[in-house]
Motif scaffolding. Structure first.
Motif, PDB file in Angstrom:
ATOM      1  N   PHE A  44      18.053 -15.274   3.793  1.00  0.00           N
ATOM      2  CA  PHE A  44      17.421 -14.458   4.826  1.00  0.00           C
ATOM      3  C   PHE A  44      18.459 -13.529   5.448  1.00  0.00           C
ATOM      4  O   PHE A  44      19.600 -13.915   5.659  1.00  0.00           O
ATOM      5  CB  PHE A  44      16.817 -15.352   5.917  1.00  0.00           C
ATOM      6  CG  PHE A  44      15.835 -16.369   5.403  1.00  0.00           C
ATOM      7  CD1 PHE A  44      16.272 -17.621   5.002  1.00  0.00           C
ATOM      8  CD2 PHE A  44      14.486 -16.066   5.310  1.00  0.00           C
ATOM      9  CE1 PHE A  44      15.380 -18.565   4.519  1.00  0.00           C
ATOM     10  CE2 PHE A  44      13.582 -17.001   4.833  1.00  0.00           C
ATOM     11  CZ  PHE A  44      14.032 -18.249   4.430  1.00  0.00           C
ATOM     12  N   TRP A  45      18.018 -12.333   5.763  1.00  0.00           N
ATOM     13  CA  TRP A  45      18.893 -11.367   6.441  1.00  0.00           C
ATOM     14  C   TRP A  45      18.334 -11.060   7.817  1.00  0.00           C
ATOM     15  O   TRP A  45      17.160 -10.730   7.965  1.00  0.00           O
ATOM     16  CB  TRP A  45      19.002 -10.086   5.619  1.00  0.00           C
ATOM     17  CG  TRP A  45      19.843 -10.268   4.395  1.00  0.00           C
ATOM     18  CD1 TRP A  45      19.417 -10.548   3.124  1.00  0.00           C
ATOM     19  CD2 TRP A  45      21.265 -10.207   4.319  1.00  0.00           C
ATOM     20  NE1 TRP A  45      20.483 -10.666   2.268  1.00  0.00           N
ATOM     21  CE2 TRP A  45      21.639 -10.454   2.979  1.00  0.00           C
ATOM     22  CE3 TRP A  45      22.276  -9.958   5.251  1.00  0.00           C
ATOM     23  CZ2 TRP A  45      22.959 -10.456   2.561  1.00  0.00           C
ATOM     24  CZ3 TRP A  45      23.596  -9.952   4.824  1.00  0.00           C
ATOM     25  CH2 TRP A  45      23.924 -10.204   3.491  1.00  0.00           C
ATOM     26  N   TYR A  46      19.222 -11.176   8.805  1.00  0.00           N
ATOM     27  CA  TYR A  46      18.856 -10.920  10.193  1.00  0.00           C
ATOM     28  C   TYR A  46      19.715  -9.797  10.754  1.00  0.00           C
ATOM     29  O   TYR A  46      20.824  -9.547  10.304  1.00  0.00           O
ATOM     30  CB  TYR A  46      19.084 -12.165  11.065  1.00  0.00           C
ATOM     31  CG  TYR A  46      18.192 -13.341  10.768  1.00  0.00           C
ATOM     32  CD1 TYR A  46      18.507 -14.236   9.750  1.00  0.00           C
ATOM     33  CD2 TYR A  46      17.036 -13.566  11.513  1.00  0.00           C
ATOM     34  CE1 TYR A  46      17.689 -15.320   9.478  1.00  0.00           C
ATOM     35  CE2 TYR A  46      16.217 -14.652  11.249  1.00  0.00           C
ATOM     36  CZ  TYR A  46      16.559 -15.530  10.230  1.00  0.00           C
ATOM     37  OH  TYR A  46      15.754 -16.605   9.965  1.00  0.00           O
ATOM     38  N   ARG A  47      19.188  -9.172  11.794  1.00  0.00           N
ATOM     39  CA  ARG A  47      19.951  -8.189  12.551  1.00  0.00           C
ATOM     40  C   ARG A  47      19.868  -8.582  14.016  1.00  0.00           C
ATOM     41  O   ARG A  47      18.809  -9.041  14.479  1.00  0.00           O
ATOM     42  CB  ARG A  47      19.360  -6.784  12.337  1.00  0.00           C
ATOM     43  CG  ARG A  47      20.065  -5.677  13.105  1.00  0.00           C
ATOM     44  CD  ARG A  47      19.624  -4.308  12.614  1.00  0.00           C
ATOM     45  NE  ARG A  47      18.191  -4.121  12.670  1.00  0.00           N
ATOM     46  CZ  ARG A  47      17.575  -3.039  12.241  1.00  0.00           C
ATOM     47  NH1 ARG A  47      18.264  -2.035  11.715  1.00  0.00           N
ATOM     48  NH2 ARG A  47      16.276  -2.938  12.316  1.00  0.00           N
ATOM     49  N   GLN A  48      20.972  -8.412  14.706  1.00  0.00           N
ATOM     50  CA  GLN A  48      20.992  -8.767  16.121  1.00  0.00           C
ATOM     51  C   GLN A  48      21.665  -7.665  16.921  1.00  0.00           C
ATOM     52  O   GLN A  48      22.842  -7.353  16.697  1.00  0.00           O
ATOM     53  CB  GLN A  48      21.733 -10.091  16.334  1.00  0.00           C
ATOM     54  CG  GLN A  48      21.679 -10.604  17.765  1.00  0.00           C
ATOM     55  CD  GLN A  48      22.364 -11.947  17.924  1.00  0.00           C
ATOM     56  OE1 GLN A  48      23.360 -12.230  17.264  1.00  0.00           O
ATOM     57  NE2 GLN A  48      21.818 -12.792  18.799  1.00  0.00           N
ATOM     58  N   GLU A  56      22.616   4.419  14.767  1.00  0.00           N
ATOM     59  CA  GLU A  56      21.618   3.446  15.241  1.00  0.00           C
ATOM     60  C   GLU A  56      21.532   2.204  14.355  1.00  0.00           C
ATOM     61  O   GLU A  56      20.879   1.218  14.719  1.00  0.00           O
ATOM     62  CB  GLU A  56      20.229   4.092  15.352  1.00  0.00           C
ATOM     63  CG  GLU A  56      19.716   4.732  14.082  1.00  0.00           C
ATOM     64  CD  GLU A  56      20.001   6.226  14.026  1.00  0.00           C
ATOM     65  OE1 GLU A  56      21.043   6.668  14.584  1.00  0.00           O
ATOM     66  OE2 GLU A  56      19.194   6.939  13.404  1.00  0.00           O
ATOM     67  N   ASP A  57      22.182   2.256  13.179  1.00  0.00           N
ATOM     68  CA  ASP A  57      22.240   1.072  12.312  1.00  0.00           C
ATOM     69  C   ASP A  57      23.361   0.126  12.734  1.00  0.00           C
ATOM     70  O   ASP A  57      23.466  -0.991  12.191  1.00  0.00           O
ATOM     71  CB  ASP A  57      22.448   1.480  10.854  1.00  0.00           C
ATOM     72  CG  ASP A  57      21.306   2.318  10.316  1.00  0.00           C
ATOM     73  OD1 ASP A  57      21.564   3.249   9.515  1.00  0.00           O
ATOM     74  OD2 ASP A  57      20.145   2.065  10.700  1.00  0.00           O
ATOM     75  N   SER A  58      24.185   0.565  13.666  1.00  0.00           N
ATOM     76  CA  SER A  58      25.266  -0.295  14.155  1.00  0.00           C
ATOM     77  C   SER A  58      24.655  -1.548  14.769  1.00  0.00           C
ATOM     78  O   SER A  58      23.802  -1.468  15.652  1.00  0.00           O
ATOM     79  CB  SER A  58      26.095   0.454  15.207  1.00  0.00           C
ATOM     80  OG  SER A  58      26.708   1.595  14.642  1.00  0.00           O
ATOM     81  N   GLY A  60      28.438 -13.646   9.879  1.00  0.00           N
ATOM     82  CA  GLY A  60      27.991 -12.369  10.413  1.00  0.00           C
ATOM     83  C   GLY A  60      28.902 -11.208  10.072  1.00  0.00           C
ATOM     84  O   GLY A  60      30.093 -11.381   9.806  1.00  0.00           O
ATOM     85  N   THR A  61      28.318 -10.018  10.085  1.00  0.00           N
ATOM     86  CA  THR A  61      29.059  -8.775   9.834  1.00  0.00           C
ATOM     87  C   THR A  61      28.770  -7.804  10.960  1.00  0.00           C
ATOM     88  O   THR A  61      27.609  -7.464  11.214  1.00  0.00           O
ATOM     89  CB  THR A  61      28.631  -8.134   8.496  1.00  0.00           C
ATOM     90  OG1 THR A  61      28.938  -9.025   7.427  1.00  0.00           O
ATOM     91  CG2 THR A  61      29.338  -6.791   8.291  1.00  0.00           C
ATOM     92  N   ARG A  62      29.826  -7.379  11.628  1.00  0.00           N
ATOM     93  CA  ARG A  62      29.687  -6.383  12.693  1.00  0.00           C
ATOM     94  C   ARG A  62      29.830  -5.002  12.071  1.00  0.00           C
ATOM     95  O   ARG A  62      30.904  -4.638  11.611  1.00  0.00           O
ATOM     96  CB  ARG A  62      30.759  -6.604  13.755  1.00  0.00           C
ATOM     97  CG  ARG A  62      30.786  -5.558  14.853  1.00  0.00           C
ATOM     98  CD  ARG A  62      29.689  -5.747  15.853  1.00  0.00           C
ATOM     99  NE  ARG A  62      29.729  -7.068  16.455  1.00  0.00           N
ATOM    100  CZ  ARG A  62      28.743  -7.573  17.189  1.00  0.00           C
ATOM    101  NH1 ARG A  62      27.649  -6.863  17.399  1.00  0.00           N
ATOM    102  NH2 ARG A  62      28.856  -8.762  17.711  1.00  0.00           N
ATOM    103  N   LEU A  63      28.737  -4.262  12.018  1.00  0.00           N
ATOM    104  CA  LEU A  63      28.745  -2.919  11.443  1.00  0.00           C
ATOM    105  C   LEU A  63      28.764  -1.877  12.548  1.00  0.00           C
ATOM    106  O   LEU A  63      27.918  -1.916  13.454  1.00  0.00           O
ATOM    107  CB  LEU A  63      27.521  -2.698  10.551  1.00  0.00           C
ATOM    108  CG  LEU A  63      27.276  -1.267  10.066  1.00  0.00           C
ATOM    109  CD1 LEU A  63      28.418  -0.804   9.169  1.00  0.00           C
ATOM    110  CD2 LEU A  63      25.944  -1.150   9.334  1.00  0.00           C
ATOM    111  N   THR A  64      29.733  -0.984  12.467  1.00  0.00           N
ATOM    112  CA  THR A  64      29.810   0.145  13.393  1.00  0.00           C
ATOM    113  C   THR A  64      29.782   1.427  12.580  1.00  0.00           C
ATOM    114  O   THR A  64      30.617   1.617  11.692  1.00  0.00           O
ATOM    115  CB  THR A  64      31.101   0.096  14.234  1.00  0.00           C
ATOM    116  OG1 THR A  64      31.164  -1.149  14.930  1.00  0.00           O
ATOM    117  CG2 THR A  64      31.123   1.244  15.241  1.00  0.00           C
ATOM    118  N   VAL A  65      28.811   2.269  12.863  1.00  0.00           N
ATOM    119  CA  VAL A  65      28.683   3.548  12.160  1.00  0.00           C
ATOM    120  C   VAL A  65      29.110   4.653  13.127  1.00  0.00           C
ATOM    121  O   VAL A  65      28.558   4.773  14.224  1.00  0.00           O
ATOM    122  CB  VAL A  65      27.241   3.781  11.683  1.00  0.00           C
ATOM    123  CG1 VAL A  65      27.154   5.066  10.873  1.00  0.00           C
ATOM    124  CG2 VAL A  65      26.751   2.593  10.865  1.00  0.00           C
TER     125      VAL A  65
END
Lengths: 110, 115
Positions: B34-38, B87-89, B109-114
């Motif tokens: 499962f993939w989640y976004r928070q 906004e995908d960050s 977890g992976t912290r993504l910053t665009v």
């Protein structure tokens, strides 16, 4: 109505006291219930799982499940400052997906 | 115990580029991941269910062409954020369950910053 509801808090409890966290769910056929702890910036970690009515104890943690009332709770005895975190209630849905509540932010005051 | 490894833990990318996030079950086989976004101060939102050998099932409102999921083996699922925008960050987290078991284990977890 949300599938899983929690009081978002924040909940403040003095060190050494009992912290009580509550959760309600809407789907009566749900069978599996979980409490996760999440520290800021970290991934959730499983604290307790419970599948049948009644209490389940693990160290300082006790999970309580009442399927008739669609209610799950988590008690933390002898609260420690390290227990300060967000606690997430999760319920296994019909589609075998884990649905989370919005989380309760708990602060233990020394 | 069941361990799920997620990589990278943190990534910064430029707008318009794509980012791939890997999720591996280290000591068990996971037919479903499962993939989640928070988002900050919010709970986990399920994005999609990844099934080994078949197409992922996306939750309502999640763009399947933007969030590409591949589950090519019983131990690896990948999430690719295509043409990333600020906004995908977010914090992206994967989880897996052992077949026949109701327990779920989460990656780190992976912290993504665009930017």
């Amino acid at each position: 109505q949300k599938e899983v509801e929690q009081n978002s808090g924040p909940l403040s409890v003095p060190e050494g006291a009992i912290a009580s966290l509550n959760c309600t769910y809407s789907d009566r056929v749900s069978q599996s219930f979980f409490w996760y702890r999440q520290y800021s910036g970290k991934s959730p970690e499983l604290i307790m799982s419970i599948y049948s009515n009644g209490d389940k104890e693990d160290g300082r943690f006790t999970a309580q499940l009442n399927k008739a009332s669609q209610y799950v709770s988590l008690l933390i005895r002898d609260s420690q400052p390290s227990d300060s975190a967000t606690y997430l209630c999760a319920v296994n849905s019909r589609a075998q997906k884990l649905v989370f509540g919005q989380g309760t932010r708990l602060t233990i005051n020394p | 115990g069941a361990v799920v490894s997620q990589h990278p833990s943190r990534v910064i990318c430029k707008s318009g580029t794509s980012v791939k996030i890997e999720c591996r079950s280290l000591d068990f086989q996971a037919t479903t991941m499962f993939w989640y976004r928070q988002f900050p101060k919010q709970s986990l939102m399920l994005m999609a269910t990844s099934n080994e050998g078949s197409k992922a099932t996306y939750e309502q409102g999640v763009e399947k062409d933007k969030f590409l999921i591949n589950h090519a083996s019983l131990t690896l699922s990948t999430l690719t954020v295509t043409s990333a925008h600020p906004e995908d960050s977010s914090f992206y987290i994967c989880s897996a369950s052992i077949t026949g078991n109701y327990g779920y284990t989460f990656g780190s977890g992976t912290r993504l910053t665009v930017v």
